[in-house]
Scaffold this active site. Structure first.
Site, short mmCIF file in Angstrom:
data_model
loop_
_atom_site.label_atom_id
_atom_site.label_comp_id
_atom_site.label_asym_id
_atom_site.label_seq_id
_atom_site.Cartn_x
_atom_site.Cartn_y
_atom_site.Cartn_z
N ASP A 82 0.85 -1.20 0.00
CA ASP A 82 0.00 0.00 0.00
C ASP A 82 0.88 1.25 0.00
O ASP A 82 1.93 1.28 0.67
CB ASP A 82 -0.89 0.03 1.25
CG ASP A 82 -2.20 -0.70 1.02
OD1 ASP A 82 -2.40 -1.21 -0.11
OD2 ASP A 82 -3.02 -0.78 1.95
N ASP A 127 -4.37 2.46 -4.99
CA ASP A 127 -2.98 2.63 -4.55
C ASP A 127 -2.46 1.35 -3.93
O ASP A 127 -1.57 1.38 -3.08
CB ASP A 127 -2.88 3.79 -3.54
CG ASP A 127 -3.70 3.53 -2.27
OD1 ASP A 127 -4.68 2.77 -2.35
OD2 ASP A 127 -3.35 4.08 -1.21
#
Length: 456
Positions: A328, A371
């Protein structure tokens, strides 16, 4: 082509002597058009084969360079001489980079495109100087380089390094092959290879477009000649209906249903069917290439979520020791809010590039969310945790110290290992490890541990 030469069938003949001259001329023109179609097809196949071979050789250069990097990094981290031996075997014996470049020079590749690969090889050779110097430092830290290859023994030691302690020599050796300048050189290698592939794609595309246009004209000409023959042979329609009309109708149905043509009818039609089928196969290959592109994320160039799911299923059916990393971008929403979505997209591209360059070509980095990224690392076991941790550390170091005007970001990484391929629980385990990283301040990497999970 041998199949076309062995075609047997009744050639259409006119029973009317007044039509012989016109029919003969039409037959000759039809055959010439068909041969031209075959030649254009050969041209297209040759161009496609050269494109595939060019990509393969370019990949060999990248693989050779990445393999040298992998072996030298493993050597300086573990000091296991096996990795050094593998390094010099690749550099002096296997020589994938040099052999690939030599093979490419035999193709009709433009000098401009070939120059990109020569520059990539030049960058790779410059890195070898740094890598051999790192081996020199490791050798001296272990008591001397007498048992090392001549290229290591002959490497002069820099004045500033002559008074280093063994521990300082090891530390400097590791820094040499992990610092930003080393990564920049690796990026230059990758960029030049990408430029080469793009140049070859462009030239191949132009040649294919030209060949396709000629094939369309040839097919139109063939259709015209066939129509004339049908009119001129109206008197002998009873015979022609078996040899021409019926095959034509079946061909039309096959084209509408997007199927290959059946080989039947008169000689000319069998030849036409084989030529069409050859073109059909080329078209199918081109469509497969387009499907391949559809499996990749258009922003980052990594495989997308759908392709990632397919890889999961593949490694379930074909198990091998592997690791899964879930990655992440920390506080990515703040980047979008503070700098705008355009900057956010640039960050995602940069993160994808860093991830891709940090892992091997046989690994599978993917963008699986906005993301969120993932990497399937093949043929690894949990004893390589330190190596993966170092990769994550280097990625965060690169992203937190930008030199391109983009804001600094960091990555949180959760990982899990499996010796039985992609198990049903592997994703959950990696996600649990990622949660622990986020709970402890982000910007780091943690691997799933069964004992730790049981205690929690």
């Amino acid at each position: 082509m041998e199949q076309k030469k062995s075609i047997k069938g009744i050639r259409i003949r006119t029973v009317n002597y007044s039509m012989i001259a016109i029919s003969a001329v039409l037959y000759v023109l039809l055959i010439v058009a068909t041969i031209n179609a075959s030649k254009e097809y050969k041209t297209m196949v040759t161009a496609t084969d050269e494109y595939i071979d060019s990509q393969s050789y370019a990949a060999q250069i990248a693989d050779g360079s990445n393999y040298l990097t992998e072996q030298i990094r493993l050597y300086v981290m573990t000091m296991d001489p096996t990795y050094m031996e593998a390094y010099f075997t690749e550099a002096n014996v296997t020589r994938r980079r040099e052999n690939a470049l030599e093979n490419l020079e035999q193709y009709l590749v433009s000098d401009e495109a070939l120059q990109f690969l020569k520059e990539a090889l030049s960058y790779s050779n410059e890195l070898m100087e740094r890598e051999i110097y790192a081996i020199k430092l490791i050798a001296l830290s272990q008591g001397g380089d007498n048992d090392f290859p001549a290229v290591v023994r002959e490497m002069p030691l820099q004045p500033d390094d002559q008074n280093l302690t063994p521990e300082e020599m090891v530390e400097k050796a590791r820094k040499i092959i992990f610092d930003d300048s080393y990564q920049d050189a690796k990026a230059s290698i990758s960029n030049n290879i990408s430029y080469f592939v793009s140049s070859v794609i462009d030239s191949t595309h132009l040649e294919q477009q030209s060949t396709l246009a000629k094939l369309k004209n040839t097919m139109s000409t063939q259709t015209m000649f066939i129509s004339f023959l049908f009119i001129l042979n109206l008197i002998t329609f009873t015979m022609v209906i078996v040899l021409i009309v019926r095959p034509l109708q079946l061909y039309i149905d096959c084209i509408k249903e997007e199927k290959q043509l059946n080989i039947m009818g008169a000689y000319e039609f069998k030849y036409l069917a084989l030529t069409y089928n050859d073109i059909y196969e080329v078209k199918a290959s081109h469509e497969a290439l387009l499907r391949h592109r559809a499996e990749h994320d258009p922003l980052t160039g990594l495989i997308n979520r759908g392709a990632f799911e397919q890889m999961k299923e593949f490694f379930k059916i074909n198990p091998c020791p592997l690791a899964l990393l879930i990655i992440d971008v920390d506080k990515f929403k703040l980047v979008n809010d503070n700098y705008g979505h355009e900057t956010g997209d640039q960050i995602l591209k940069k993160v994808a590039a860093v991830i891709k360059h940090s892992f091997r070509t046989q690994d599978y980095p993917a963008r699986i969310g906005g993301d969120e990224f993932a990497v399937i690392i093949t043929e690894v076991t949990s004893n390589l945790q330190p190596t993966i941790l170092n990769k994550v550390t280097e990625m965060n170091k690169t992203l937190q110290n930008p030199d391109d005007g983009l804001p600094a970001v960091s990555l949180s990484v959760g990982g899990a290992f499996s010796t039985q391929g992609f198990t049903d629980s592997l994703y959950t385990e990696a996600d649990s490890a990622l949660y622990i990283v986020k709970e402890h301040g982000r910007c780091g990497c943690h691997f799933y541990d069964e004992t730790e999970a049981a205690e929690s």
